[in-house]
Motif scaffolding. Structure first.
Motif, PDB file in Angstrom:
ATOM      1  N   MET A   1       7.651  11.584  -5.059  1.00 53.53           N
ATOM      2  CA  MET A   1       8.298  11.053  -3.868  1.00 53.53           C
ATOM      3  C   MET A   1       8.047   9.551  -3.750  1.00 53.53           C
ATOM      4  SD  MET A   1       9.897  12.960  -1.426  1.00 53.53           S
ATOM      5  CE  MET A   1       8.892  14.409  -1.238  1.00 53.53           C
ATOM      6  N   ALA A   2       6.810   9.122  -3.972  1.00 52.77           N
ATOM      7  CA  ALA A   2       6.477   7.702  -3.886  1.00 52.77           C
ATOM      8  C   ALA A   2       7.158   6.916  -4.999  1.00 52.77           C
ATOM      9  CB  ALA A   2       4.963   7.518  -3.949  1.00 52.77           C
TER      10      ALA A   2
ATOM     11  N   TRP B   1       7.316   9.262   5.872  1.00 56.85           N
ATOM     12  CA  TRP B   1       8.072  10.515   5.892  1.00 56.85           C
ATOM     13  C   TRP B   1       7.092  11.677   5.776  1.00 56.85           C
ATOM     14  CZ3 TRP B   1       8.785  14.591   2.373  1.00 56.85           C
ATOM     15  CH2 TRP B   1       9.821  15.485   2.692  1.00 56.85           C
ATOM     16  N   TRP B   2       7.341  12.725   6.567  1.00 57.61           N
ATOM     17  CA  TRP B   2       6.458  13.893   6.640  1.00 57.61           C
ATOM     18  C   TRP B   2       7.322  15.131   6.444  1.00 57.61           C
ATOM     19  CZ3 TRP B   2       3.684  15.479  11.849  1.00 57.61           C
ATOM     20  CH2 TRP B   2       2.847  16.589  11.613  1.00 57.61           C
TER      21      TRP B   2
ATOM     22  N   VAL C   1       0.857  -1.189   0.000  1.00 55.31           N
ATOM     23  CA  VAL C   1       0.000   0.000   0.000  1.00 55.31           C
ATOM     24  C   VAL C   1       0.892   1.238   0.000  1.00 55.31           C
ATOM     25  CG1 VAL C   1      -1.810   1.295   1.196  1.00 55.31           C
ATOM     26  CG2 VAL C   1      -1.786  -1.221   1.311  1.00 55.31           C
ATOM     27  N   ILE C   2       0.526   2.223  -0.845  1.00 48.79           N
ATOM     28  CA  ILE C   2       1.259   3.487  -0.909  1.00 48.79           C
ATOM     29  C   ILE C   2       0.254   4.618  -0.665  1.00 48.79           C
ATOM     30  CG2 ILE C   2       2.686   5.010  -2.330  1.00 48.79           C
ATOM     31  CD1 ILE C   2       3.421   2.534  -4.000  1.00 48.79           C
ATOM     32  N   SER C   3       0.475   5.356   0.415  1.00 52.81           N
ATOM     33  CA  SER C   3      -0.397   6.481   0.752  1.00 52.81           C
ATOM     34  C   SER C   3       0.364   7.777   0.526  1.00 52.81           C
ATOM     35  CB  SER C   3      -0.854   6.390   2.209  1.00 52.81           C
ATOM     36  OG  SER C   3      -1.609   7.539   2.568  1.00 52.81           O
TER      37      SER C   3
ATOM     38  N   GLN D   1       0.929  18.886   5.444  1.00 54.38           N
ATOM     39  CA  GLN D   1       0.451  17.496   5.445  1.00 54.38           C
ATOM     40  C   GLN D   1       0.920  16.754   4.196  1.00 54.38           C
ATOM     41  OE1 GLN D   1      -1.145  15.604   7.791  1.00 54.38           O
ATOM     42  NE2 GLN D   1      -0.836  17.332   9.182  1.00 54.38           N
ATOM     43  N   GLN D   2       2.170  16.999   3.817  1.00 55.64           N
ATOM     44  CA  GLN D   2       2.752  16.155   2.774  1.00 55.64           C
ATOM     45  C   GLN D   2       3.373  14.943   3.467  1.00 55.64           C
ATOM     46  OE1 GLN D   2       5.769  16.104  -1.063  1.00 55.64           O
ATOM     47  NE2 GLN D   2       5.990  17.729   0.435  1.00 55.64           N
ATOM     48  N   LYS D   3       2.694  13.824   3.356  1.00 55.86           N
ATOM     49  CA  LYS D   3       3.142  12.590   3.995  1.00 55.86           C
ATOM     50  C   LYS D   3       3.155  11.460   2.963  1.00 55.86           C
ATOM     51  CE  LYS D   3       1.620  13.445   8.762  1.00 55.86           C
ATOM     52  NZ  LYS D   3       0.798  12.947   9.884  1.00 55.86           N
ATOM     53  N   ILE D   4       4.191  10.669   3.028  1.00 53.48           N
ATOM     54  CA  ILE D   4       4.301   9.491   2.178  1.00 53.48           C
ATOM     55  C   ILE D   4       4.454   8.288   3.104  1.00 53.48           C
ATOM     56  CG2 ILE D   4       5.496   8.442   0.223  1.00 53.48           C
ATOM     57  CD1 ILE D   4       4.488  11.307  -0.312  1.00 53.48           C
ATOM     58  N   ARG D   5       3.497   7.375   3.042  1.00 54.31           N
ATOM     59  CA  ARG D   5       3.555   6.160   3.860  1.00 54.31           C
ATOM     60  C   ARG D   5       3.589   4.951   2.930  1.00 54.31           C
ATOM     61  NH1 ARG D   5       2.857   4.667   9.104  1.00 54.31           N
ATOM     62  NH2 ARG D   5       2.139   2.531   9.497  1.00 54.31           N
ATOM     63  N   ILE D   6       4.608   4.122   3.092  1.00 51.43           N
ATOM     64  CA  ILE D   6       4.761   2.917   2.289  1.00 51.43           C
ATOM     65  C   ILE D   6       4.580   1.722   3.217  1.00 51.43           C
ATOM     66  CG2 ILE D   6       6.191   1.713   0.611  1.00 51.43           C
ATOM     67  CD1 ILE D   6       5.666   4.612  -0.168  1.00 51.43           C
TER      68      ILE D   6
END
Length: 392
Positions: free
Chosen positions: A213-214, A283-284, A167-169, A269-274
């Motif tokens: 980024m993702a 990463w935020w 999952v990539i958010s 609220q630039q967040k990348i969750r892998i």
């Protein structure tokens, strides 16, 4: 640790188009490009008003004769000089990027351009062709990718620390445009004008940052997506101030992208969750020196920039400018990118293709993928959020 010693080669003679008085982005370019000795600002077409351009440029210390009324004149006149410009950064509204970039490349200049680089994939691919024909470097200013912990995440994901990505958010959702600020803000107004901004607003302006980024962290390709767009401030239609995108990736992973200017109360609220099989990484950009690493069944941990326990690649380690615990920020990230742009531009000038190939930097291919994302999102949203193939 970053090496501050001046490079043996002479600085690249550099100019800007746009980024004049009052431009935050213009200042970011100038502050970052000149920080490590790779570039020296010698000319500019900073403003469409010739008087303002000359006044601003001379206040920066430039020769007034090298403060030009327009980019066409600058490229032509600088080409006549033995000490003429070798590279240009483009910090103008989106609608001008293609024409200025094309003219710069055809004038034999290296280019650093703001994103999105063009309105269409066809135009972006044309710039890639011209850059290759002229042997020039084309950098795209994805300014957050100079942060070291982004590259720490990339390395950890690529070597399998979280297992197969599931999952990539992705999100970049600020609240600064939750009201109709463009009435009194020229810098915001053009972003909501489709003739100047292009076919999107928040997707192109900020969504592309999170998307790239993702891509950088995971290396995965999108197979298909669907998108919904809203204009909560009605006067912004047909451009969106909020968008949600669902994606399916080549390895079977799924993802979501939320881009918004109306997330009231939010800063970035630039967040990348892998999310992987074994662990997750997040990463935020408001806490860019930290990386969350959460292994299933273990206490969550926060990794800190600059620490010896990190096993990261050269993209991260060589960019540390001070020891761990000291905060590095936005300007350091941009300077890290400009250091890379300078390295590959100098290498291209001496036809050192091995160094160009071995040095990571956000180039024209990154720009093309950002434009492709926008084309596919508009296609989907305009067809009632229909799923569309990412590559045709």
């Amino acid at each position: 640790m970053f090496n501050e010693e001046m490079r043996s080669e002479q600085p690249i003679r550099w100019a800007m188009v746009g980024g004049g008085r009052g431009s935050q982005i213009g200042y970011a370019h100038r502050s970052s490009a000149t920080r490590d000795g790779h570039f020296t600002l010698v000319a500019g077409a900073f403003d469409i008003d010739a008087e303002r351009c000359r006044d601003f440029g001379t206040n920066l210390g430039l020769n007034p004769e090298r403060c030009y009324a327009d980019y066409q004149t600058m490229f032509a006149e600088e080409a006549k000089r033995e000490d003429g410009i070798q590279a240009v950064s483009i910090a103008t509204p989106n609608s001008t990027h293609y024409a200025i970039s094309k003219a710069a490349l055809e004038s034999g200049l290296h280019v650093v351009c703001e994103k999105p680089v063009t309105f269409t994939v066809a135009e972006a691919e044309d710039l890639k062709r011209i850059a290759q024909e002229h042997g020039r470097i084309f950098g795209v200013m994805y300014g957050y990718t100079g942060f070291q912990m982004v590259h720490q995440a990339r390395e950890m994901i690529q070597r399998g620390d979280i297992g197969k990505v599931r999952v990539i958010s992705m999100q970049f959702a600020h609240g600064f445009h939750s009201e109709e600020v463009e009435k009194d803000n020229p810098g915001a107004k053009w972003r909501m004008n489709p003739e100047v901004s292009g076919p999107t607003y928040v997707l192109g302006d900020i969504g592309t940052h999170a998307f790239y980024m993702a891509q950088l962290m995971t290396g995965l390709d999108v197979e298909r997506l669907c998108c919904t767009r809203q204009s909560f401030i009605a006067s912004r239609a047909p451009l969106e101030d909020n968008a949600h995108v669902m994606m399916q990736f080549s390895n079977g992973a799924v993802g979501t992208l939320w881009a918004s200017g109306v997330n009231a109360g939010s800063m970035h609220q630039q967040k990348i969750r892998i999310v992987g099989e074994k662990a997750s990484i997040e990463w935020w950009d408001e806490r860019p020196n930290q990386l969350s690493f959460e292994v299933q069944g273990e206490p969550a941990r926060v990794l800190e920039r600059g620490m010896g326990y990190l096993h990261n690649d050269d993209s991260a380690v060589s960019s540390d400018r001070i020891g761990g615990g000291h905060a590095e920020g936005f300007f350091e990230s941009w300077a890290n990118l400009y250091s890379r742009f300078g390295t590959v531009m100098k290498a291209a000038n001496r036809d050192d293709q091995a160094t160009v190939a071995a040095t990571w930097f956000p180039g024209i291919d990154a720009g093309i993928e950002g434009v492709r994302l926008l084309e596919r999102c508009v296609e989907s949203a305009d067809n009632d959020a229909q799923w569309v193939k990412y590559y045709e």
